[in-house]
Design a protein around this motif. Structure first.
Motif, mmCIF file in Angstrom:
data_model
loop_
_atom_site.group_PDB
_atom_site.id
_atom_site.type_symbol
_atom_site.label_atom_id
_atom_site.label_comp_id
_atom_site.label_asym_id
_atom_site.label_seq_id
_atom_site.Cartn_x
_atom_site.Cartn_y
_atom_site.Cartn_z
ATOM 1 N N GLN A 24 0.817 -1.215 0.075
ATOM 2 C CA GLN A 24 0.007 0.016 0.007
ATOM 3 C C GLN A 24 0.791 1.181 0.021
ATOM 4 O O GLN A 24 1.932 1.278 0.612
ATOM 5 C CB GLN A 24 -0.890 -0.002 1.470
ATOM 6 C CG GLN A 24 -2.166 -0.687 1.222
ATOM 7 C CD GLN A 24 -3.264 -0.237 2.213
ATOM 8 O OE1 GLN A 24 -2.626 0.102 3.346
ATOM 9 N NE2 GLN A 24 -4.323 -0.381 1.944
ATOM 10 N N SER A 25 0.133 2.329 -0.526
ATOM 11 C CA SER A 25 0.972 3.682 -0.315
ATOM 12 C C SER A 25 0.401 4.293 0.827
ATOM 13 O O SER A 25 -0.543 3.647 1.599
ATOM 14 C CB SER A 25 0.594 4.661 -1.559
ATOM 15 O OG SER A 25 -0.774 4.938 -1.464
ATOM 16 N N THR A 29 -3.160 3.759 3.141
ATOM 17 C CA THR A 29 -3.557 3.384 4.539
ATOM 18 C C THR A 29 -3.992 4.563 5.330
ATOM 19 O O THR A 29 -5.074 4.202 6.175
ATOM 20 C CB THR A 29 -1.894 3.223 5.248
ATOM 21 O OG1 THR A 29 -1.476 1.875 4.481
ATOM 22 C CG2 THR A 29 -2.220 3.008 6.569
ATOM 23 N N LEU A 30 -3.840 5.703 5.088
ATOM 24 C CA LEU A 30 -4.568 6.754 5.607
ATOM 25 C C LEU A 30 -6.093 6.789 5.301
ATOM 26 O O LEU A 30 -6.925 6.931 6.253
ATOM 27 C CB LEU A 30 -3.888 8.311 5.474
ATOM 28 C CG LEU A 30 -2.412 8.332 5.691
ATOM 29 C CD1 LEU A 30 -1.857 9.668 5.337
ATOM 30 C CD2 LEU A 30 -2.259 8.094 7.326
ATOM 31 N N ARG A 31 -6.143 6.670 4.165
ATOM 32 C CA ARG A 31 -7.738 6.543 3.730
ATOM 33 C C ARG A 31 -8.406 5.320 4.123
ATOM 34 O O ARG A 31 -9.636 5.535 4.816
ATOM 35 C CB ARG A 31 -7.692 6.647 2.031
ATOM 36 C CG ARG A 31 -8.777 7.008 1.347
ATOM 37 C CD ARG A 31 -8.840 6.951 0.102
ATOM 38 N NE ARG A 31 -8.271 5.416 -0.083
ATOM 39 C CZ ARG A 31 -8.090 4.997 -1.465
ATOM 40 N NH1 ARG A 31 -8.041 5.761 -2.454
ATOM 41 N NH2 ARG A 31 -7.637 3.677 -1.672
ATOM 42 N N ASP A 32 -7.891 4.140 4.174
ATOM 43 C CA ASP A 32 -8.244 2.983 4.853
ATOM 44 C C ASP A 32 -8.647 3.110 6.213
ATOM 45 O O ASP A 32 -9.545 2.543 6.861
ATOM 46 C CB ASP A 32 -7.554 1.833 4.456
ATOM 47 C CG ASP A 32 -7.662 1.197 3.272
ATOM 48 O OD1 ASP A 32 -8.327 2.156 2.240
ATOM 49 O OD2 ASP A 32 -6.907 0.495 2.734
ATOM 50 N N ASN A 33 -7.808 3.844 7.028
ATOM 51 C CA ASN A 33 -8.127 4.039 8.524
ATOM 52 C C ASN A 33 -8.701 5.266 8.821
ATOM 53 O O ASN A 33 -8.772 6.008 10.030
ATOM 54 C CB ASN A 33 -6.743 4.133 9.124
ATOM 55 C CG ASN A 33 -6.032 2.763 9.132
ATOM 56 O OD1 ASN A 33 -6.424 2.063 9.989
ATOM 57 N ND2 ASN A 33 -5.139 2.317 8.211
ATOM 58 N N ASP A 34 -9.532 5.654 7.688
ATOM 59 C CA ASP A 34 -10.551 6.788 7.911
ATOM 60 C C ASP A 34 -9.874 8.279 8.387
ATOM 61 O O ASP A 34 -10.618 8.916 9.219
ATOM 62 C CB ASP A 34 -11.852 6.329 8.873
ATOM 63 C CG ASP A 34 -12.482 5.191 8.302
ATOM 64 O OD1 ASP A 34 -12.811 5.267 7.066
ATOM 65 O OD2 ASP A 34 -12.744 4.491 9.287
ATOM 66 N N ILE A 90 4.498 7.333 -1.478
ATOM 67 C CA ILE A 90 5.383 6.675 -0.458
ATOM 68 C C ILE A 90 4.881 5.182 -0.173
ATOM 69 O O ILE A 90 3.680 5.010 0.098
ATOM 70 C CB ILE A 90 5.470 7.401 0.989
ATOM 71 C CG1 ILE A 90 5.871 8.734 0.741
ATOM 72 C CG2 ILE A 90 6.536 6.650 1.940
ATOM 73 C CD1 ILE A 90 5.858 9.850 1.860
ATOM 74 N N LYS A 91 5.644 4.214 -0.770
ATOM 75 C CA LYS A 91 5.432 2.868 -0.521
ATOM 76 C C LYS A 91 5.664 2.310 0.717
ATOM 77 O O LYS A 91 6.829 2.751 1.339
ATOM 78 C CB LYS A 91 5.967 2.263 -1.561
ATOM 79 C CG LYS A 91 5.495 2.068 -3.008
ATOM 80 C CD LYS A 91 3.923 1.359 -3.127
ATOM 81 C CE LYS A 91 3.373 1.608 -4.330
ATOM 82 N NZ LYS A 91 2.032 1.424 -4.297
ATOM 83 N N GLN A 92 4.827 1.258 1.246
ATOM 84 C CA GLN A 92 5.046 0.478 2.392
ATOM 85 C C GLN A 92 6.475 0.067 2.368
ATOM 86 O O GLN A 92 7.048 -0.582 1.327
ATOM 87 C CB GLN A 92 4.222 -0.259 2.798
ATOM 88 C CG GLN A 92 4.108 -1.211 4.110
ATOM 89 C CD GLN A 92 4.711 -2.359 4.304
ATOM 90 O OE1 GLN A 92 5.538 -2.694 3.476
ATOM 91 N NE2 GLN A 92 4.762 -3.083 5.249
ATOM 92 N N CYS A 93 7.195 0.043 3.545
ATOM 93 C CA CYS A 93 8.532 -0.436 3.550
ATOM 94 C C CYS A 93 8.733 -0.612 5.271
ATOM 95 O O CYS A 93 8.339 0.213 6.045
ATOM 96 C CB CYS A 93 9.525 0.397 3.048
ATOM 97 S SG CYS A 93 11.374 -0.095 3.385
#
Ligand code: FES
Length: 108
Positions: A24-25, A29-34, A90-93
């Motif tokens: 995920q970018s 993640t920010l969007r999926d966590n509302d 920014i990609k997950q790492c």
């Protein structure tokens, strides 16, 4: 794959720990966590509504901003050359575990 937990500071200053899924970018993640990230362009570097601030060492550890990203950020009212990034880029790492991500103020 191991979990990458990050701390997100919202526009009211509240901190919440969230899990950043592989592939995920940061914007997703920010969007999926509302979190209130509009991301109106869907990550195609044309809206800047996914603007976040990262700590300087984190910014320095990431691949540099592209010309398109920089152009959008420089137009943002809250642009901070040391801290601003578009979260869609920014990609997950796993090396980003534990970072603090602060949502930039909404543009007028
Ligand atoms: S989502 Fe539009 S620039 Fe990142």
């Amino acid at each position: 794959m191991s979990k990458t937990l990050i701390n997100v500071i919202d526009r009211e200053g509240a901190v919440r720990e969230v899990e950043w899924e592989p592939e995920q970018s940061l914007m997703e993640t920010l969007r999926d966590n509302d979190f209130p990230i509009l991301a109106s362009c869907g990550g195609t570097v044309s809206c800047a509504t996914c603007h976040v601030f990262l700590e300087k060492p984190v910014v320095e550890s990431l691949s540099p901003r592209t010309e398109d990203e920089l152009e959008l950020l420089e137009d943002a009212e809250a642009y901070n050359p040391e801290a601003s990034r578009l979260s869609c880029q920014i990609k997950q790492c796993s090396s980003l575990a534990g970072i603090n991500v602060t949502l930039a103020p909404e543009e007028d």
